[in-house]
Motif scaffolding. Structure first.
Motif, PDB file in Angstrom:
ATOM      1  N   VAL A  80       0.848  -1.181   0.000  1.00  0.00           N
ATOM      2  CA  VAL A  80       0.000   0.000   0.000  1.00  0.00           C
ATOM      3  C   VAL A  80       0.888   1.236   0.000  1.00  0.00           C
ATOM      4  N   LEU A  81       0.752   2.054  -1.028  1.00  0.00           N
ATOM      5  CA  LEU A  81       1.590   3.234  -1.204  1.00  0.00           C
ATOM      6  C   LEU A  81       0.889   4.452  -0.631  1.00  0.00           C
ATOM      7  N   GLY A  82       1.600   5.185   0.206  1.00  0.00           N
ATOM      8  CA  GLY A  82       1.060   6.384   0.812  1.00  0.00           C
ATOM      9  C   GLY A  82       2.061   7.515   0.779  1.00  0.00           C
ATOM     10  N   PRO A  83       1.698   8.671   1.375  1.00  0.00           N
ATOM     11  CA  PRO A  83       2.620   9.829   1.361  1.00  0.00           C
ATOM     12  C   PRO A  83       3.958   9.544   2.019  1.00  0.00           C
ATOM     13  N   ASP A  84       3.966   8.665   3.011  1.00  0.00           N
ATOM     14  CA  ASP A  84       5.202   8.369   3.733  1.00  0.00           C
ATOM     15  C   ASP A  84       5.932   7.150   3.187  1.00  0.00           C
ATOM     16  N   GLY A  85       5.492   6.637   2.049  1.00  0.00           N
ATOM     17  CA  GLY A  85       6.148   5.486   1.467  1.00  0.00           C
ATOM     18  C   GLY A  85       5.270   4.244   1.532  1.00  0.00           C
ATOM     19  N   PRO A  86       5.822   3.091   1.175  1.00  0.00           N
ATOM     20  CA  PRO A  86       5.005   1.865   1.141  1.00  0.00           C
ATOM     21  C   PRO A  86       4.805   1.271   2.537  1.00  0.00           C
ATOM     22  N   THR A  87       3.654   0.619   2.685  1.00  0.00           N
ATOM     23  CA  THR A  87       3.329  -0.170   3.877  1.00  0.00           C
ATOM     24  C   THR A  87       2.936  -1.559   3.406  1.00  0.00           C
ATOM     25  N   LEU A  88       3.436  -2.574   4.078  1.00  0.00           N
ATOM     26  CA  LEU A  88       3.112  -3.952   3.717  1.00  0.00           C
ATOM     27  C   LEU A  88       1.953  -4.442   4.574  1.00  0.00           C
ATOM     28  N   HIS A  89       0.838  -4.771   3.927  1.00  0.00           N
ATOM     29  CA  HIS A  89      -0.303  -5.373   4.605  1.00  0.00           C
ATOM     30  C   HIS A  89      -0.262  -6.874   4.338  1.00  0.00           C
ATOM     31  N   THR A  90      -0.303  -7.667   5.391  1.00  0.00           N
ATOM     32  CA  THR A  90      -0.202  -9.116   5.248  1.00  0.00           C
ATOM     33  C   THR A  90      -1.432  -9.797   5.836  1.00  0.00           C
ATOM     34  N   ALA A  91      -1.557 -11.085   5.527  1.00  0.00           N
ATOM     35  CA  ALA A  91      -2.548 -11.965   6.150  1.00  0.00           C
ATOM     36  C   ALA A  91      -1.791 -13.206   6.594  1.00  0.00           C
ATOM     37  N   SER A  92      -1.102 -13.086   7.718  1.00  0.00           N
ATOM     38  CA  SER A  92      -0.247 -14.188   8.161  1.00  0.00           C
ATOM     39  C   SER A  92      -1.042 -15.446   8.468  1.00  0.00           C
ATOM     40  N   ALA A  93      -2.350 -15.314   8.721  1.00  0.00           N
ATOM     41  CA  ALA A  93      -3.174 -16.502   8.946  1.00  0.00           C
ATOM     42  C   ALA A  93      -3.222 -17.387   7.707  1.00  0.00           C
ATOM     43  N   ALA A  94      -3.100 -16.790   6.527  1.00  0.00           N
ATOM     44  CA  ALA A  94      -3.105 -17.583   5.293  1.00  0.00           C
ATOM     45  C   ALA A  94      -1.830 -18.376   5.143  1.00  0.00           C
ATOM     46  N   SER A  95      -0.699 -17.793   5.588  1.00  0.00           N
ATOM     47  CA  SER A  95       0.588 -18.487   5.546  1.00  0.00           C
ATOM     48  C   SER A  95       1.624 -17.626   6.253  1.00  0.00           C
ATOM     49  N   PRO A  96       1.997 -17.985   7.471  1.00  0.00           N
ATOM     50  CA  PRO A  96       3.082 -17.241   8.130  1.00  0.00           C
ATOM     51  C   PRO A  96       4.377 -17.263   7.328  1.00  0.00           C
ATOM     52  N   THR A  97       4.626 -18.326   6.595  1.00  0.00           N
ATOM     53  CA  THR A  97       5.840 -18.400   5.781  1.00  0.00           C
ATOM     54  C   THR A  97       5.832 -17.344   4.694  1.00  0.00           C
ATOM     55  N   VAL A  98       4.691 -17.182   4.016  1.00  0.00           N
ATOM     56  CA  VAL A  98       4.585 -16.167   2.969  1.00  0.00           C
ATOM     57  C   VAL A  98       4.730 -14.773   3.570  1.00  0.00           C
ATOM     58  N   ALA A  99       4.121 -14.525   4.712  1.00  0.00           N
ATOM     59  CA  ALA A  99       4.225 -13.215   5.346  1.00  0.00           C
ATOM     60  C   ALA A  99       5.681 -12.876   5.658  1.00  0.00           C
ATOM     61  N   ALA A 100       6.442 -13.860   6.124  1.00  0.00           N
ATOM     62  CA  ALA A 100       7.854 -13.616   6.420  1.00  0.00           C
ATOM     63  C   ALA A 100       8.647 -13.352   5.144  1.00  0.00           C
ATOM     64  N   LEU A 101       8.396 -14.111   4.084  1.00  0.00           N
ATOM     65  CA  LEU A 101       9.107 -13.907   2.831  1.00  0.00           C
ATOM     66  C   LEU A 101       8.812 -12.535   2.236  1.00  0.00           C
ATOM     67  N   LEU A 102       7.565 -12.108   2.307  1.00  0.00           N
ATOM     68  CA  LEU A 102       7.209 -10.810   1.740  1.00  0.00           C
ATOM     69  C   LEU A 102       7.753  -9.670   2.584  1.00  0.00           C
ATOM     70  N   GLY A 103       7.903  -9.895   3.884  1.00  0.00           N
ATOM     71  CA  GLY A 103       8.557  -8.883   4.706  1.00  0.00           C
ATOM     72  C   GLY A 103       9.990  -8.663   4.261  1.00  0.00           C
ATOM     73  N   GLN A 104      10.694  -9.749   3.933  1.00  0.00           N
ATOM     74  CA  GLN A 104      12.053  -9.616   3.418  1.00  0.00           C
ATOM     75  C   GLN A 104      12.069  -8.924   2.055  1.00  0.00           C
ATOM     76  N   ALA A 105      11.113  -9.289   1.184  1.00  0.00           N
ATOM     77  CA  ALA A 105      11.055  -8.675  -0.141  1.00  0.00           C
ATOM     78  C   ALA A 105      10.780  -7.181  -0.043  1.00  0.00           C
ATOM     79  N   ALA A 106       9.921  -6.783   0.892  1.00  0.00           N
ATOM     80  CA  ALA A 106       9.630  -5.352   1.056  1.00  0.00           C
ATOM     81  C   ALA A 106      10.865  -4.584   1.481  1.00  0.00           C
TER      82      ALA A 106
END
Length: 352
Positions: free
Chosen positions: A104-130
């Protein structure tokens, strides 16, 4: 005169005139099977990476287009990007299981919105990618649909799901091997599904506290998973005999377990195996359980149909396949080939 030898029991070794070649062939066959199973289990776990992973980019058009281009250039083929206008629309997509995360892009830069309930592994990987996309600058993370606080990494859900699948396989096999009545098998399968639906929430929710959600809905899912697996194994046994039981074990467990992605996500496995796993009972069951417990059923339509199809097909095979003959009480066991009496035995019988 001849004398009968001792009856051959079901677990007694079969006599062989060439025991050494038989032993060697048996060991070689098992090692070949092992060589096939090791990559089947190890390769998916060792090659977890995003492959057409659904994500959202939300925000003003120029900045969003730049971010989409950076995602494509940084990790080609890793993400399937959907453009949405704002963070509210992105959060709805996460709650509906249409995506795993949103930039999510805003005035202060990007924010990562996750749904870790769907996959904590994916949430962790996308945190690194961000972090990589922002050149190492910290990126705020908002967990829109968090995992259970008592199981933040999802290991408890995956670990609790495995025994249900394993015992369902065992029940399906034992009902075929030990119960000759078609009606009794059907009753046993339905009873097993009902009991799993009662015991599952009591343990996973009431005792361990690993899953949120309505206990009745969670119990219905667990009961359907147990019934689908047990009925599949039993139905294949009714159709094909003991080889059918083995085929069921391979289909729902030896192949279905490593491809289920219960602890990760189908889009992290090498394709097409990740998607193929969702057409097997364990993969569909894991997805439906997450959808029911964390997302109010969103994204659970297809896995529900898959599980219902396996359960219905298995029960139908049990109902229509020719039942194996049951032994009548008092029927003598099968006798082994009769061996001739020796001269010493004949003298003993004649009293000489």
């Amino acid at each position: 005169m001849t004398r009968p030898s001792a009856p051959a029991g079901p677990f007694q070794p079969v006599p062989s005139r060439r025991p050494l070649p038989v032993a060697v062939l048996l060991v070689v066959a098992v090692v070949l099977l092992q060589a096939l199973l090791v990559p089947l289990f190890a390769a998916p776990a060792a090659n977890l990476a995003p492959r057409d992973l659904p994500v959202v980019v939300a925000g003003p058009a120029p900045a969003a287009e730049q971010l989409v281009a950076r995602l494509d250039s940084t990790a080609p083929g890793a993400f399937e990007v959907t453009r949405l206008p704002d963070g509210a629309a992105a959060d709805r997509a996460l709650r509906d299981r249409e995506a795993y995360a949103a930039f999510v892009l805003g005035p202060d830069g990007p924010t990562l919105h996750t749904a870790s309930a769907a996959s904590p592994t994916v949430a962790a990987l996308l945190g690194q990618a961000a972090g990589e996309l922002s050149a190492g600058r910290p990126v705020p993370v908002v967990d829109v649909v968090p995992a259970d606080p008592d199981d933040p990494r999802g290991a408890g859900l995956a670990g609790g799901f495995f025994p249900i699948a394993l015992t369902a396989l065992v029940v399906g096999a034992l009902l075929y091997l030990l119960v000759g009545s078609r009606l009794a098998r059907l009753a046993g399968l339905l009873c097993f599904g009902l009991l799993v639906g009662v015991a599952g929430p009591l343990v996973l929710q009431g005792w361990l506290g690993l899953l949120p959600g309505d206990p009745l809905a969670v119990g219905a899912v667990l009961g359907l998973v147990g019934l689908a697996i047990a009925a599949t194994v039993n139905g294949l046994g009714a159709l094909l005999g003991r080889p059918g039981v083995g085929l069921g074990a391979v289909l729902v467990f030896l192949v279905g377990n490593p491809l289920s992605a219960v602890a990760a996500a189908p889009e992290l496995l090498p394709q097409p195996w990740g998607q193929f796993g969702q057409w097997l009972p364990m993969g569909a069951g894991g997805t439906l359980l997450r959808s029911t417990a964390f997302f109010d059923g969103a994204g659970g339509g297809m896995p529900l149909l898959v599980l219902a199809g396996y359960a219905a097909a298995g029960l139908l095979l049990v109902a229509v396949a020719r039942p194996r003959p049951a032994a009548h009480p008092g029927t003598p066991p099968a006798l082994a080939p009769l061996a001739p009496l020796t001269d010493e035995d004949e003298r003993a019988l004649s009293g000489k």
